[in-house]
Design an enzyme around this catalytic site. Structure first.
Site, PDB file in Angstrom:
ATOM      1  CE1 TYR A  99      45.587  37.724  32.121  1.00  0.00           C
ATOM      2  CE2 TYR A  99      45.727  40.001  32.859  1.00  0.00           C
ATOM      3  CZ  TYR A  99      45.624  38.654  33.146  1.00  0.00           C
ATOM      4  OH  TYR A  99      45.550  38.238  34.450  1.00  0.00           O
ATOM      5  NE  ARG A 126      37.573  31.793  42.563  1.00  0.00           N
ATOM      6  CZ  ARG A 126      38.519  31.157  41.878  1.00  0.00           C
ATOM      7  NH1 ARG A 126      38.284  29.938  41.417  1.00  0.00           N
ATOM      8  NH2 ARG A 126      39.686  31.719  41.665  1.00  0.00           N
ATOM      9  NE  ARG A 169      33.031  31.942  39.163  1.00  0.00           N
ATOM     10  CZ  ARG A 169      34.315  32.190  38.984  1.00  0.00           C
ATOM     11  NH1 ARG A 169      34.969  32.934  39.845  1.00  0.00           N
ATOM     12  NH2 ARG A 169      34.952  31.700  37.954  1.00  0.00           N
ATOM     13  CG  ASP A 177      38.341  40.403  34.804  1.00  0.00           C
ATOM     14  OD1 ASP A 177      38.654  39.632  35.733  1.00  0.00           O
ATOM     15  OD2 ASP A 177      39.052  40.562  33.794  1.00  0.00           O
ATOM     16  NE  ARG A 216      42.214  38.120  43.119  1.00  0.00           N
ATOM     17  CZ  ARG A 216      43.405  37.533  43.222  1.00  0.00           C
ATOM     18  NH1 ARG A 216      43.606  36.634  44.157  1.00  0.00           N
ATOM     19  NH2 ARG A 216      44.392  37.849  42.418  1.00  0.00           N
TER      20      ARG A 216
END
Length: 345
Positions: free
Chosen positions: A153, A31, A40, A77, A27
């Site tokens: 998921y 952010r 983004r 992703d 990662r």
């Protein structure tokens, strides 16, 4: 394709001679970087972000420009290929991915469509764009989610804390659950081969949720499809990294997957992993250390480097990903200090 200039990461993956320990971070484009947040915002939403080739390339190369890491990982992703097989999901602020058609019955598995790499063409273009933008300065890593993690998921319909629906489905429908995992394995073989064909220098399989299984269930359900994926990848010098979070309880099973590199979280001593496998190992700093002061960061990084020693075969990384509220200065300090401390004399 032009040869990569800094191949330190690749050499470490195969335990070849190295001048120092290579470092990249899970990662690493995220952010916590103001530049990432600006990209983004420009994209509008997360799915539009990772499907926009230009913006995704810009995000992917930020860590090289800002941190000077030894490998870049594509901005994407783990759920990306699932749209191609008929799964409908969105990313909601504060919730993460939410599926509009989660798998609830055995019949739902039969409704899944065949995977088409054309549906994820943009992933290939992102890899090509990174290689061009960085002028092959460092290797580019492609990735996918592991079959069990993706299945979790798909069945839960969102992120979960205990994966109750997934495990109940697994226990009550073991044959169908294995059928789902096998379908996902076939999809991921094609998906990763597409990434390698597009110019990925390495690929990583993320099994983020397999740590919620018992060792027996991991060996029975999660591991076989990963072994199938790795066995069927068409590659030359492209190493495969296998990451499982929560690996301490079944390390002996994990290191039987056939990967070239085993990436471990912070809940196991890296010297133990080194003793158990002759393959390269990636990890394993606790990400929370990055909230501490520089002296703590340096000491904790040194512990891991010292436990591995001066042998090749270690890629420094975190035991999981960077968090949105971390400071860029602390992350940059970690990269610099690992480079400084790991130089071979």
């Amino acid at each position: 394709m032009m040869k990569v200039k800094n191949d330190l990461f690749l050499r470490a993956c195969y335990k070849e001679d190295i001048e120092r320990t290579p470092i990249w971070l899970m990662r690493q484009a995220g952010r916590y970087m103001p530049e990432y947040r600006a990209l983004r915002e420009k994209a509008g939403n997360f799915k539009a972000f990772y499907k926009n080739v230009d913006l995704a390339v810009q995000a992917s190369i930020l860590p090289k420009k800002i941190l000077d890491i030894d490998a870049t990982i594509i901005f994407s992703d783990i759920l990306t290929p699932l749209e191609s097989i008929g799964m409908d999901f969105d990313f909601r602020e504060g919730e993460g991915p939410v599926f509009n058609n989660p798998i609830r019955t055995k019949e739902d598995i039969k409704k899944l469509k065949p995977f088409k790499k054309e549906d994820v063409y943009y992933v290939g273009e992102i890899i090509k764009g990174i290689n061009q933008a960085l002028n092959r300065e460092i290797p580019t890593i492609g990735f996918c989610g592991a079959p069990f993690t993706l299945a979790a998921y798909m069945i839960e319909g969102k992120t979960s804390k205990e994966f109750k629906k997934t495990k109940i489905f697994m226990y009550e429908n073991p044959t169908e659950f294995q059928e789902l995992l096998d379908k996902l394995a076939d999809m991921l073989i094609e998906y990763l081969n597409f990434q390698i064909e597009s110019g990925a220098d390495a690929v990583q399989i993320f099994d983020s949720w397999a740590g919620y299984l018992t060792p027996d269930d991991y060996n029975k359900f999660a591991l076989p499809p990963i072994k199938k994926i790795i066995k069927n990848l068409k590659r030359d010098y492209q190493p495969v990294i296998h990451f499982t979070k929560g690996v301490a309880g079944f390390l002996d099973y994990m290191i039987d997957s056939g990967a070239d590199v085993y990436s471990v979280d912070w809940m196991i001593d890296i010297s133990v992993v080194k003793q158990k496998t002759d393959k390269a190992v990636q990890g394993n700093l606790d990400p929370i250390v990055l909230y501490a002061n520089e002296e703590v960061i340096k000491n904790e990084a040194k512990k891991i480097l010292d436990k591995w020693g001066k042998d090749s075969g270690h890629i420094f990384n975190l035991g999981h990903g960077l968090s949105p509220d971390m400071k860029v200065s602390k992350v940059k300090y970690l990269v610099d200090v690992v480079k400084e401390l790991s130089i071979r004399s």
